[in-house]
Design an enzyme around this catalytic site. Structure first.
Site, PDB file in Angstrom:
ATOM      1  N   ASP A  30       0.845  -1.191   0.000  1.00 41.66           N
ATOM      2  CA  ASP A  30       0.000   0.000   0.000  1.00 41.66           C
ATOM      3  C   ASP A  30       0.887   1.250   0.000  1.00 41.66           C
ATOM      4  O   ASP A  30       1.878   1.320   0.737  1.00 41.66           O
ATOM      5  CB  ASP A  30      -0.921  -0.012   1.224  1.00 41.66           C
ATOM      6  N   ASN A  87     -12.878  -3.193   2.398  1.00 41.60           N
ATOM      7  CA  ASN A  87     -13.832  -2.094   2.496  1.00 41.60           C
ATOM      8  C   ASN A  87     -14.752  -2.149   1.286  1.00 41.60           C
ATOM      9  O   ASN A  87     -14.278  -2.250   0.152  1.00 41.60           O
ATOM     10  CB  ASN A  87     -13.093  -0.753   2.536  1.00 41.60           C
ATOM     11  N   GLY A  93     -15.998   2.711   3.391  1.00 41.50           N
ATOM     12  CA  GLY A  93     -14.762   3.465   3.223  1.00 41.50           C
ATOM     13  C   GLY A  93     -13.954   3.043   2.012  1.00 41.50           C
ATOM     14  O   GLY A  93     -12.745   3.301   1.946  1.00 41.50           O
ATOM     15  N   HIS A 100     -10.281  -5.203  -3.335  1.00 41.30           N
ATOM     16  CA  HIS A 100      -8.928  -5.435  -2.818  1.00 41.30           C
ATOM     17  C   HIS A 100      -9.013  -5.829  -1.354  1.00 41.30           C
ATOM     18  O   HIS A 100      -9.902  -5.398  -0.632  1.00 41.30           O
ATOM     19  CB  HIS A 100      -8.044  -4.197  -2.984  1.00 41.30           C
ATOM     20  N   HIS A 102      -6.893  -5.646   2.054  1.00 43.40           N
ATOM     21  CA  HIS A 102      -5.753  -5.114   2.791  1.00 43.40           C
ATOM     22  C   HIS A 102      -5.252  -6.212   3.730  1.00 43.40           C
ATOM     23  O   HIS A 102      -6.054  -6.914   4.356  1.00 43.40           O
ATOM     24  CB  HIS A 102      -6.179  -3.950   3.693  1.00 43.40           C
TER      25      HIS A 102
HETATM   26  P1  AMP Z   1      -9.741   1.496   0.238  1.00 39.82           P
HETATM   27  O1  AMP Z   1      -9.878   2.767   1.016  1.00 39.82           O
HETATM   28  O2  AMP Z   1     -10.129   0.269   0.993  1.00 39.82           O
HETATM   29  O3  AMP Z   1     -10.419   1.583  -1.116  1.00 39.82           O
HETATM   30  O4  AMP Z   1      -8.192   1.305   0.013  1.00 39.82           O
HETATM   31  C1  AMP Z   1      -7.495   1.800  -1.086  1.00 39.82           C
HETATM   32  C2  AMP Z   1      -6.048   1.701  -0.736  1.00 39.82           C
HETATM   33  O5  AMP Z   1      -5.300   1.807  -1.917  1.00 39.82           O
HETATM   34  C3  AMP Z   1      -5.564   2.794   0.232  1.00 39.82           C
HETATM   35  O6  AMP Z   1      -5.026   2.199   1.397  1.00 39.82           O
HETATM   36  C4  AMP Z   1      -4.503   3.541  -0.585  1.00 39.82           C
HETATM   37  O7  AMP Z   1      -3.407   3.951   0.202  1.00 39.82           O
HETATM   38  C5  AMP Z   1      -4.111   2.483  -1.604  1.00 39.82           C
HETATM   39  N1  AMP Z   1      -3.587   3.002  -2.853  1.00 39.82           N
HETATM   40  C6  AMP Z   1      -4.141   3.958  -3.647  1.00 39.82           C
HETATM   41  N2  AMP Z   1      -3.384   4.160  -4.744  1.00 39.82           N
HETATM   42  C7  AMP Z   1      -2.321   3.309  -4.642  1.00 39.82           C
HETATM   43  C8  AMP Z   1      -1.175   3.048  -5.443  1.00 39.82           C
HETATM   44  N3  AMP Z   1      -0.960   3.694  -6.599  1.00 39.82           N
HETATM   45  N4  AMP Z   1      -0.290   2.118  -5.016  1.00 39.82           N
HETATM   46  C9  AMP Z   1      -0.485   1.472  -3.856  1.00 39.82           C
HETATM   47  N5  AMP Z   1      -1.560   1.659  -3.056  1.00 39.82           N
HETATM   48  C10 AMP Z   1      -2.455   2.579  -3.434  1.00 39.82           C
END
Ligand code: AMP
Ligand code: ZN
Length: 114
Positions: A30, A87, A93, A100, A102
């Site tokens: 992340d 999420n 959120g 995805h 986490h």
């Molecule tokens: P969510 O809020 O569950 O949709 O999580 C999206 C996640 O994607 C967040 O934790 C961001 O920090 C992560 N994220 C967004 N863009 C990128 C990227 N280019 N590379 C790695 N992680 C990313």
């Protein structure tokens, strides 16, 4: 999907710190880590959210969890434990509309989430 950042990461059009990939999934760190170990595991095929899982595509979730198990061992968070988070939608959120998971570890995580 053309305008999806995670599809672009899968295609190599946006850089990422890759941990693992196979024909079905891609795992990467992340960009904004919330724990000492924080990575994401995504299907290579675009599925927008958990709301879009169905009989035709839900097997990917089992595969993703097996990969998480393997990566948790390799990244040394398996013994002490970790958290898997998905999420879904606005109240969940979800900011990136490509499903995805986490994986957070390397510190004691609080519960319940905010
Ligand atoms: P969510 O809020 O569950 O949709 O999580 C999206 C996640 O994607 C967040 O934790 C961001 O920090 C992560 N994220 C967004 N863009 C990128 C990227 N280019 N590379 C790695 N992680 C990313
Ligand atoms: Zn996508």
């Amino acid at each position: 999907m053309d305008d999806c950042i995670f599809c672009k990461i899968v295609k190599g059009e946006i850089p990422s710190k890759k941990i693992y990939e196979d024909d079905k999934v891609y795992a990467f760190y992340d960009i904004n880590p919330e724990a000492p170990v924080h990575f994401l595991v995504i299907p290579k095929d675009h599925i927008a959210s958990a709301n879009d899982l169905n009989d035709n595509n839900a097997d990917i979730v089992s595969h993703i969890f097996k990969i998480i198990n393997k990566l948790a061992v390799e990244l040394n968070i398996s013994d002490k434990g970790y958290r898997i988070v998905n999420n879904c939608g606005e109240d969940g959120g979800q900011t990136v509309k490509h499903i995805h998971f986490h994986v957070l570890g390397g510190r004691c995580l609080h519960w319940p989430p905010g």
